[in-house]
Enzyme design. Structure first.
Site, PDB file in Angstrom:
ATOM      1  N   HIS A 161       0.872  -1.124  -0.021  1.00  0.00           N
ATOM      2  CA  HIS A 161      -0.106   0.004   0.172  1.00  0.00           C
ATOM      3  C   HIS A 161       0.699   1.127  -0.059  1.00  0.00           C
ATOM      4  O   HIS A 161       0.519   2.072  -0.866  1.00  0.00           O
ATOM      5  CB  HIS A 161      -1.023  -0.123   1.208  1.00  0.00           C
ATOM      6  CG  HIS A 161      -1.702   1.183   1.157  1.00  0.00           C
ATOM      7  ND1 HIS A 161      -2.992   1.132   0.532  1.00  0.00           N
ATOM      8  CD2 HIS A 161      -1.497   2.465   1.931  1.00  0.00           C
ATOM      9  CE1 HIS A 161      -3.639   2.491   0.797  1.00  0.00           C
ATOM     10  NE2 HIS A 161      -2.869   3.081   1.634  1.00  0.00           N
ATOM     11  N   HIS A 177       3.058   6.372  -1.908  1.00  0.00           N
ATOM     12  CA  HIS A 177       3.816   7.381  -1.454  1.00  0.00           C
ATOM     13  C   HIS A 177       5.305   7.491  -1.706  1.00  0.00           C
ATOM     14  O   HIS A 177       5.893   7.773  -0.989  1.00  0.00           O
ATOM     15  CB  HIS A 177       3.309   7.495   0.077  1.00  0.00           C
ATOM     16  CG  HIS A 177       2.204   7.671   0.463  1.00  0.00           C
ATOM     17  ND1 HIS A 177       1.346   8.929  -0.093  1.00  0.00           N
ATOM     18  CD2 HIS A 177       0.865   7.017   0.750  1.00  0.00           C
ATOM     19  CE1 HIS A 177       0.171   9.010   0.351  1.00  0.00           C
ATOM     20  NE2 HIS A 177      -0.127   7.515   0.696  1.00  0.00           N
ATOM     21  N   LYS A 223      -4.704   9.413  -8.414  1.00  0.00           N
ATOM     22  CA  LYS A 223      -4.590   9.954  -7.214  1.00  0.00           C
ATOM     23  C   LYS A 223      -4.618  11.516  -7.200  1.00  0.00           C
ATOM     24  O   LYS A 223      -3.703  12.376  -7.569  1.00  0.00           O
ATOM     25  CB  LYS A 223      -3.089   9.753  -6.861  1.00  0.00           C
ATOM     26  CG  LYS A 223      -2.593  10.066  -5.341  1.00  0.00           C
ATOM     27  CD  LYS A 223      -3.143   8.958  -4.189  1.00  0.00           C
ATOM     28  CE  LYS A 223      -2.586   9.141  -2.910  1.00  0.00           C
ATOM     29  NZ  LYS A 223      -3.053   8.220  -1.994  1.00  0.00           N
TER      30      LYS A 223
END
Length: 289
Positions: A161, A177, A223
């Site tokens: 994730h 990220h 995103k």
């Protein structure tokens, strides 16, 4: 294990972050090891690629010295993990013995860095980790690589994730990220950088900033707003995120951090005993340098 006062933890974490930042010898240097082209400021997005206007006609990364990605042991071991996942939620993961070995090699590589040699004793002192390096490695493995259900079955992990990224309902990017994954996916044509989110105190971010908030599409999903460290080493992010996770007792924790010129909230969400998500959220106005 014992947990401390949240405000004390926040101050401790901020001080630790400064120490980790100073010790991050593998961090790349903007303008030298890599160069960015920030281009336009991103617009508001309702999820769906057709609704995302592109304010950046060119890639975000105009140059990365890939010698660093291959020659630095932690980078090399990190990159080996990025193709080990089915990124769509709802599809169960299958972890091969070779992938387990790659996970183990990555943890071995980061545990021998100065950054992790600062983070580990900090956690031991807080009674949040064993002083035994083998036990600590096993703890890291469970936190980051054990599978759990996000959409169905065992379809997700903390590492997937946060560092690899996932897609949900075919139109939404969640997690994702990490700048190395962004660069490699952009290079392969899978990521389309759509623009940056500027701080209110500036008309635009600086291309030498080590923390940016970006908008992008990936595999036809979007995103709308995601913050990432830029140029930092895998071990720095693993160390900081692990400590934030272990300090937290609630489902979600948020810590106010000031390091170098950057002021941000470090956000961490739990999924039971695993990392659900963790990322830096750059504040709109920074303190003066």
């Amino acid at each position: 294990m014992a947990q401390g006062n949240h405000h004390l933890d926040e101050a401790d974490l901020s001080e630790l972050c400064k120490a980790l930042w100073k010790a991050d010898k593998n961090r790349l240097v903007p303008g030298n090891d890599y160069r960015l082209d920030l281009q336009g400021r991103a617009g508001y997005v309702s999820l769906g690629k057709d609704k995302a206007k592109d304010y950046a006609q060119h890639p975000l990364f105009t140059f990365v010295d890939e010698n660093h990605l291959h020659e630095k042991p932690t980078y090399h071991a990190f990159i080996a993990l990025l193709d080990n996942y089915e990124t769509a939620t709802g599809i169960c993961e299958t972890v091969t013995s070779e992938e387990k070995a790659e996970n183990s090699r990555f943890l071995d590589a980061i545990l021998h860095t100065e950054v992790m040699e600062i983070a580990h004793p900090f956690l031991v002192k807080k009674n949040l980790a064993s002083a035994d390096p083998r036990q600590f490695k096993w703890q890291l493995y469970k936190i980051w690589f054990d599978l759990y259900g996000r959409g169905t079955g065992n379809d997700s992990s903390g590492f997937e994730h946060v560092f690899v990224g996932e897609t949900r309902k075919a139109h939404e990017v969640i997690g994702f990220h990490n700048w190395i994954q962004f660069y490699l996916q952009e290079k392969r044509g899978n990521v389309d950088y759509l623009g940056h989110h500027a701080r209110r105190s500036r008309s635009r971010p600086d291309e030498e900033d080590h923390l940016l908030t970006l908008q992008f599409s990936w595999k036809q999903a979007v995103k709308p707003k995601g913050s990432s460290f830029i140029g930092t080493s895998p071990e720095f992010e693993m160390a900081l995120y692990t400590v934030a996770f272990l300090l937290g007792t609630e489902h979600s924790s948020k810590y106010r951090i000031q390091v170098d010129e950057y002021r941000f909230d470090l956000v961490c969400h739990r999924s039971g005993s695993h990392i659900g998500s963790t990322y830096p959220m750059l504040l709109e106005s920074n303190l003066p340098v």
